[in-house]
Enzyme design. Structure first.
Site, PDB file in Angstrom:
ATOM      1  N   HIS A   1      -8.145  -5.100   5.245  1.00  0.00           N
ATOM      2  CA  HIS A   1      -8.121  -3.637   5.242  1.00  0.00           C
ATOM      3  C   HIS A   1      -8.552  -3.045   6.579  1.00  0.00           C
ATOM      4  CE1 HIS A   1      -8.745   0.353   3.369  1.00  0.00           C
ATOM      5  NE2 HIS A   1      -7.879  -0.101   2.471  1.00  0.00           N
TER       6      HIS A   1
ATOM      7  N   GLU B   1      -0.360   5.586   4.196  1.00  0.00           N
ATOM      8  CA  GLU B   1       0.277   5.165   5.458  1.00  0.00           C
ATOM      9  C   GLU B   1       1.485   6.031   5.765  1.00  0.00           C
ATOM     10  OE1 GLU B   1       2.143   4.667   2.702  1.00  0.00           O
ATOM     11  OE2 GLU B   1       3.313   3.009   3.568  1.00  0.00           O
TER      12      GLU B   1
HETATM   13  P1  GH3 Z   1       7.190   0.250   2.281  1.00  0.00           P
HETATM   14  O1  GH3 Z   1       7.790  -0.425   3.442  1.00  0.00           O
HETATM   15  O2  GH3 Z   1       8.124   0.331   1.123  1.00  0.00           O
HETATM   16  O3  GH3 Z   1       6.623   1.596   2.624  1.00  0.00           O
HETATM   17  O4  GH3 Z   1       5.987  -0.661   1.771  1.00  0.00           O
HETATM   18  P2  GH3 Z   1       4.425  -0.446   1.962  1.00  0.00           P
HETATM   19  O5  GH3 Z   1       3.754  -1.741   1.710  1.00  0.00           O
HETATM   20  O6  GH3 Z   1       4.163   0.211   3.262  1.00  0.00           O
HETATM   21  O7  GH3 Z   1       4.136   0.629   0.828  1.00  0.00           O
HETATM   22  P3  GH3 Z   1       3.146   0.638  -0.392  1.00  0.00           P
HETATM   23  O8  GH3 Z   1       3.179   2.036  -0.913  1.00  0.00           O
HETATM   24  O9  GH3 Z   1       3.475  -0.461  -1.346  1.00  0.00           O
HETATM   25  O10 GH3 Z   1       1.725   0.337   0.221  1.00  0.00           O
HETATM   26  C1  GH3 Z   1       1.012   1.232   1.003  1.00  0.00           C
HETATM   27  C2  GH3 Z   1      -0.344   0.642   1.233  1.00  0.00           C
HETATM   28  O11 GH3 Z   1      -1.124   1.437   2.138  1.00  0.00           O
HETATM   29  C3  GH3 Z   1      -1.158   0.507  -0.019  1.00  0.00           C
HETATM   30  C4  GH3 Z   1      -2.527   1.049   0.346  1.00  0.00           C
HETATM   31  O12 GH3 Z   1      -3.543   0.183  -0.042  1.00  0.00           O
HETATM   32  C5  GH3 Z   1      -2.469   1.141   1.846  1.00  0.00           C
HETATM   33  N1  GH3 Z   1      -3.339   2.185   2.370  1.00  0.00           N
HETATM   34  C6  GH3 Z   1      -3.350   3.506   2.056  1.00  0.00           C
HETATM   35  N2  GH3 Z   1      -4.327   4.139   2.750  1.00  0.00           N
HETATM   36  C7  GH3 Z   1      -4.925   3.212   3.510  1.00  0.00           C
HETATM   37  C8  GH3 Z   1      -6.022   3.256   4.458  1.00  0.00           C
HETATM   38  O13 GH3 Z   1      -6.619   4.304   4.739  1.00  0.00           O
HETATM   39  N3  GH3 Z   1      -6.360   2.106   5.076  1.00  0.00           N
HETATM   40  C9  GH3 Z   1      -5.728   0.934   4.803  1.00  0.00           C
HETATM   41  N4  GH3 Z   1      -6.101  -0.154   5.451  1.00  0.00           N
HETATM   42  N5  GH3 Z   1      -4.722   0.841   3.906  1.00  0.00           N
HETATM   43  C10 GH3 Z   1      -4.322   1.966   3.279  1.00  0.00           C
HETATM   44 MG    MG Z   2       4.964   2.117   3.657  1.00  0.00          MG
HETATM   45 MG    MG Z   3       4.302   4.952   1.486  1.00  0.00          MG
END
Ligand code: GH3
Ligand code: MG
Ligand code: MG
Ligand code: MG
Length: 319
Positions: free
Chosen positions: A191, A221
């Site tokens: 993370h 993201e």
């Molecule tokens: P896609 O190409 O379809 O967009 O796949 P993806 O893996 O980018 O999309 P998905 O929505 O499956 O996952 C997004 C991830 O982003 C899941 C979540 O844990 C992570 N995430 C969201 N906010 C944060 C953050 O502040 N820090 C970190 N390290 N991860 C985060």
């Molecule tokens: Mg994504």
């Molecule tokens: Mg997304």
């Protein structure tokens, strides 16, 4: 303007007495403030209400035009504007008067004739408070991790562009950015590494945007870029610049270099095809979804699809 000049704190002196004014000004110049001088309250208020106002003001209580305390009162009627630290200069020493000054919104006062060391110390207090105000305002309007604008501020930017569109008949665009397979970056490298990637991606986006564009964290993201005075092709070109800025250089993290890509959905509101913020975001979201489906690491606009659907229905709405 050099960097050094930009860092000098701007200060307004409003004082109708020539001798006091001269003394005040020479001290403030010596202490390296960027000094603006006026000799009546009307001019003082005009400057303090302008967009480029000094945020420190030394105001004489008794002045022609508007008195110092009335200036304080008028400025405090607009709490949404950046804070102005106002120090009243007065010959009045009655507690009743001074309390009235505070009640009208003054931050501090100094009685005439003033001691220059005391003035300097009090101005330092003012600067300290302004720095705290800046910090609080930044935290309230920016994302903690990436330091780009918060989602709310980015959405407000769309509303601002909508209002400008009505006024100036201008176009503007939005870009929804979504990092590709970001979950697997977290899963593979942890993370913390994911956070580093988010920060660096935001930095690269900001580096490509113009100063009057708004880059915001839309959630997780995903990012939203509001592109001022731009039609769809200009917006799409910016999306492509950001895409290349992200995919062309690996991201240096504590877990080593990570290769990152992102997908982009673009839509624009023009005077021939004005869209509400809801419609605009929906079109950008659909375009983003298409970019993902087509294989990621690409930008998709919305006009071509609209044209196709319009051709299908035979509508003459545009083009
Ligand atoms: P896609 O190409 O379809 O967009 O796949 P993806 O893996 O980018 O999309 P998905 O929505 O499956 O996952 C997004 C991830 O982003 C899941 C979540 O844990 C992570 N995430 C969201 N906010 C944060 C953050 O502040 N820090 C970190 N390290 N991860 C985060
Ligand atoms: Mg994504
Ligand atoms: Mg997304
Ligand atoms: Mg006076």
């Amino acid at each position: 303007m050099t960097n050094e000049e930009k860092l000098r704190e701007k200060i307004l002196i409003a004082e109708d007495d020539a001798v006091s004014l001269h003394v005040l000004k020479s001290f403030l110049v010596k202490w390296d403030y960027d000094v603006t001088v006026v000799t009546n309250g009307t001019q003082a208020l005009q400057i303090l209400e302008s967009d480029d106002t000094p945020r420190l003001a030394v105001l004489d209580w008794m002045m022609p035009g508007i008195e110092g305390i009335q200036i304080c009162q008028k400025i405090r009627a607009h709490p949404e504007k950046p804070y102005i630290y106002m120090l009243l200069l007065t010959a009045r020493t009655h507690k009743k008067d001074l309390l009235q000054g505070f009640a009208f919104g003054a931050d501090d006062y100094l009685t005439k004739p003033f001691d220059s060391r005391e003035l300097r110390a009090r101005l330092h207090v003012g600067e300290r408070i302004l720095n705290l105000e800046d910090e609080l305002r930044f935290r309230a309007t920016h994302d903690n991790l990436t330091r780009v604008c918060s989602r709310g501020v980015a959405l407000d930017a769309i509303s601002r562009e909508e209002a400008r569109q009505v006024r100036d008949k201008s176009s503007f665009g939005v870009i929804l950015v979504d990092l590709d397979h970001f979950k697997s970056i977290n899963d593979t490298y942890g993370h913390m590494c994911g956070d580093t990637v988010l920060k660096e991606a935001a930095r690269r986006m900001t580096g490509c945007a113009r100063p009057y564009d708004t880059v915001g964290r839309y959630g997780g993201e995903e990012f939203l870029i509001v592109v001022a005075s731009a039609d769809e092709s200009i917006t799409l070109a910016l999306a492509e610049r950001v895409r290349i800025a992200i995919c062309s250089q690996p991201f240096a993290t504590d877990s080593g270099d990570v290769h990152v890509t992102a997908s982009f959905g673009v839509a624009a509101s023009s005077i021939v095809r004005p869209l509400s913020s809801k419609e605009l975001l929906q079109l950008a979201d659909e375009a983003l979804y298409r970019a993902k489906r087509k294989g990621r690491d690409q930008s998709e606009g919305s006009i071509s699809l609209e044209t196709v659907s319009i051709t299908k229905t035979g509508s003459q709405r545009f083009g």
